[in-house]
Motif scaffolding. Structure first.
Motif, PDB file in Angstrom:
ATOM      1  N   LYS A 203       0.826  -1.207   0.000  1.00 42.62           N
ATOM      2  CA  LYS A 203       0.000   0.000   0.000  1.00 42.62           C
ATOM      3  C   LYS A 203       0.862   1.259   0.000  1.00 42.62           C
ATOM      4  CE  LYS A 203      -4.209  -1.871   2.037  1.00 42.62           C
ATOM      5  NZ  LYS A 203      -5.209  -1.765   3.115  1.00 42.62           N
ATOM      6  N   LYS A 204       1.969   1.218   0.737  1.00 48.05           N
ATOM      7  CA  LYS A 204       2.875   2.366   0.767  1.00 48.05           C
ATOM      8  C   LYS A 204       3.458   2.612  -0.623  1.00 48.05           C
ATOM      9  CE  LYS A 204       5.244   5.516   3.049  1.00 48.05           C
ATOM     10  NZ  LYS A 204       4.594   6.639   3.760  1.00 48.05           N
ATOM     11  N   GLY A 205       3.816   1.528  -1.308  1.00 44.07           N
ATOM     12  CA  GLY A 205       4.322   1.666  -2.672  1.00 44.07           C
ATOM     13  C   GLY A 205       3.286   2.262  -3.603  1.00 44.07           C
ATOM     14  N   ALA A 206       2.023   1.854  -3.420  1.00 45.24           N
ATOM     15  CA  ALA A 206       0.941   2.403  -4.244  1.00 45.24           C
ATOM     16  C   ALA A 206       0.766   3.891  -3.984  1.00 45.24           C
ATOM     17  CB  ALA A 206      -0.360   1.656  -3.961  1.00 45.24           C
ATOM     18  N   ASN A 252     -21.676   0.480 -11.477  1.00 45.64           N
ATOM     19  CA  ASN A 252     -22.244  -0.433 -10.487  1.00 45.64           C
ATOM     20  C   ASN A 252     -21.194  -1.420 -10.014  1.00 45.64           C
ATOM     21  OD1 ASN A 252     -23.787  -3.357 -10.106  1.00 45.64           O
ATOM     22  ND2 ASN A 252     -24.813  -1.635  -9.127  1.00 45.64           N
ATOM     23  N   GLU A 253     -20.423  -1.944 -10.953  1.00 46.08           N
ATOM     24  CA  GLU A 253     -19.371  -2.897 -10.601  1.00 46.08           C
ATOM     25  C   GLU A 253     -18.055  -2.432 -11.205  1.00 46.08           C
ATOM     26  OE1 GLU A 253     -18.483  -7.633 -11.210  1.00 46.08           O
ATOM     27  OE2 GLU A 253     -20.496  -6.994 -10.659  1.00 46.08           O
ATOM     28  N   ILE A 254     -17.072  -2.233 -10.357  1.00 42.36           N
ATOM     29  CA  ILE A 254     -15.770  -1.731 -10.791  1.00 42.36           C
ATOM     30  C   ILE A 254     -14.884  -2.926 -11.132  1.00 42.36           C
ATOM     31  CG2 ILE A 254     -13.718  -0.448 -10.056  1.00 42.36           C
ATOM     32  CD1 ILE A 254     -15.800   0.990  -8.076  1.00 42.36           C
ATOM     33  N   SER A 255     -14.360  -2.938 -12.352  1.00 44.62           N
ATOM     34  CA  SER A 255     -13.542  -4.078 -12.778  1.00 44.62           C
ATOM     35  C   SER A 255     -12.436  -3.599 -13.713  1.00 44.62           C
ATOM     36  CB  SER A 255     -14.404  -5.112 -13.499  1.00 44.62           C
ATOM     37  OG  SER A 255     -14.864  -4.594 -14.737  1.00 44.62           O
ATOM     38  N   PRO A 256     -11.330  -4.337 -13.793  1.00 45.19           N
ATOM     39  CA  PRO A 256     -10.235  -3.956 -14.695  1.00 45.19           C
ATOM     40  C   PRO A 256     -10.673  -3.879 -16.154  1.00 45.19           C
ATOM     41  CG  PRO A 256      -9.493  -5.611 -13.128  1.00 45.19           C
ATOM     42  CD  PRO A 256     -10.976  -5.508 -12.968  1.00 45.19           C
ATOM     43  N   PHE A 265      -5.379   7.846 -17.119  1.00 47.51           N
ATOM     44  CA  PHE A 265      -5.180   7.944 -15.674  1.00 47.51           C
ATOM     45  C   PHE A 265      -3.833   7.381 -15.239  1.00 47.51           C
ATOM     46  CE2 PHE A 265      -9.844   7.371 -16.232  1.00 47.51           C
ATOM     47  CZ  PHE A 265     -10.213   8.664 -15.877  1.00 47.51           C
ATOM     48  N   GLY A 266      -3.197   8.118 -14.330  1.00 48.28           N
ATOM     49  CA  GLY A 266      -1.958   7.627 -13.741  1.00 48.28           C
ATOM     50  C   GLY A 266      -2.201   6.858 -12.466  1.00 48.28           C
ATOM     51  N   ALA A 267      -3.377   7.071 -11.845  1.00 48.71           N
ATOM     52  CA  ALA A 267      -3.718   6.392 -10.594  1.00 48.71           C
ATOM     53  C   ALA A 267      -5.217   6.523 -10.359  1.00 48.71           C
ATOM     54  CB  ALA A 267      -2.949   6.992  -9.422  1.00 48.71           C
ATOM     55  N   TYR A 268      -5.709   5.702  -9.431  1.00 49.14           N
ATOM     56  CA  TYR A 268      -7.125   5.726  -9.083  1.00 49.14           C
ATOM     57  C   TYR A 268      -7.303   5.969  -7.587  1.00 49.14           C
ATOM     58  CZ  TYR A 268      -7.766   3.342 -13.598  1.00 49.14           C
ATOM     59  OH  TYR A 268      -7.759   2.999 -14.927  1.00 49.14           O
ATOM     60  N   TYR A 283      -5.314  -3.983 -12.352  1.00 45.86           N
ATOM     61  CA  TYR A 283      -5.680  -2.681 -12.915  1.00 45.86           C
ATOM     62  C   TYR A 283      -4.506  -2.000 -13.612  1.00 45.86           C
ATOM     63  CZ  TYR A 283     -10.103  -2.990 -10.399  1.00 45.86           C
ATOM     64  OH  TYR A 283     -11.343  -3.388  -9.950  1.00 45.86           O
ATOM     65  N   GLY A 284      -3.300  -2.408 -13.257  1.00 44.71           N
ATOM     66  CA  GLY A 284      -2.122  -1.844 -13.913  1.00 44.71           C
ATOM     67  C   GLY A 284      -1.768  -0.437 -13.481  1.00 44.71           C
ATOM     68  N   LYS A 285      -2.483   0.104 -12.511  1.00 45.08           N
ATOM     69  CA  LYS A 285      -2.223   1.456 -11.992  1.00 45.08           C
ATOM     70  C   LYS A 285      -2.389   1.420 -10.475  1.00 45.08           C
ATOM     71  CE  LYS A 285      -1.931   3.224 -16.151  1.00 45.08           C
ATOM     72  NZ  LYS A 285      -3.050   3.919 -16.793  1.00 45.08           N
TER      73      LYS A 285
END
Length: 304
Positions: A203-206, A252-256, A265-268, A283-285
């Motif tokens: 998580k810190k890396g993210a 409604n549903e979040i998916s890659p 996008f660089g991040a979410y 997700y690759g991000k």
């Protein structure tokens, strides 16, 4: 009555038998085949489309505190799994060095917290079982999005005991103490800190990767127990204040797969179920949960 049944993945094997019971009582029964990600994920839209008067949601405790949602009756039916005598003996042995213990559990085993507490107290331990946040039903219960009961108990304890399986729930615990997991399915008791710390490093890396992003997508789920547009708009305001470009993404549903063609996008930022951030590789991000936005912004400011 027309009833719609909803099951998490691990309980879908019981769908036919549960449907048959209700059909014998004279009900018309449908079963939601959609993925179910927790008590917050009620199949309200399916119920509305099929004209169901009631949703029976299996495997979780009441999350919303409502008997009706958008005019549809809702019943939660919990599934309980007992803690065996042998596991309690292993818990006592593993915690022998710790005088003060905080106990937490998922809903499947929450009914056994009292029995484990009594056993530890007989062995000479002081035991703390605390109330969690607004969406928890039982003392000592934790959710993937709410580990408040663990954090309250940890303030007085020498260690935390998590009764349950997997790492999703205990990885949410913020406590600088030994954290032990007692798994009622495998019968294993082991210390979880190394694996939890691995999650924390991930998580810190993210967070660091996300801080370098120029454009953010903010996830907003329309699922009734996850919808948080207010939080998304506040995150958008704070990110834009730091010079970031932001777009709110509603689904409604979040998916890659649904996001694969957005290449801007660089991040979410995730305002929905925190479990989504655990699948960051798909997700690759980098994905940052809403509750970590303050930490993200500190890193952003430090990098200027």
């Amino acid at each position: 009555m027309r009833i719609l049944l909803q099951f998490p993945e691990g309980l879908k094997k019981d769908a036919a038998s549960e449907a048959e019971k209700l059909q014998r009582e004279g009900h018309e029964v449908f079963v939601s085949s959609s993925a179910c990600f927790g008590a917050c994920d009620l199949c309200v839209e399916e119920a509305k489309k099929t004209g169901a008067k009631k949703i029976i949601h299996f495997g979780h405790a009441d999350f919303l505190g409502k008997r009706k949602v958008e005019g549809i009756e809702v019943e939660y039916r919990e599934v309980r799994v007992d803690v065996g005598k042998e596991l309690i003996e292993r818990i006592e042995k593993a915690l022998v060095k710790y005088g003060k213990v905080a106990i937490v559990s998922t809903v499947q085993h929450a009914h056994e917290i009292g029995r484990v507490k009594e056993a530890l107290e007989r062995a000479g331990h002081r035991v703390f079982v605390k109330r969690g946040g607004a969406h928890t039903k039982y003392m000592g219960q934790i959710l993937g999005c709410d580990a408040l009961s663990a954090e309250k108990g940890a303030k007085k304890a020498d260690c935390v005991l998590y009764i349950g399986s997997g790492l999703f729930h205990p990885s949410a615990i913020r406590a600088d103490l030994p954290i032990f997991g007692a798994n009622p399915y495998s019968g294993e008791v082991r210390r979880l800190n190394e694996e939890i710390e691995k999650f924390a490093r991930k998580k810190k890396g993210a967070l660091i990767s996300a801080a370098n992003a120029k454009t953010f997508g903010i996830f907003v789920s329309t699922k009734i127990g996850q919808f948080n547009l207010k939080g998304a708009l506040e995150a958008k305001r704070r990110l834009e204040k730091e010079g970031k470009k932001v777009l709110v993404l509603v689904s409604n549903e979040i998916s890659p797969s649904a996001l694969s063609n957005f290449n801007i996008f660089g991040a979410y930022i995730n305002t929905a179920c925190p479990r989504i951030a655990d699948d960051v590789e798909l997700y690759g991000k980098p994905i940052v949960n809403l509750r970590e936005i303050g930490e993200l912004l500190k890193i952003v400011r430090a990098m200027k």
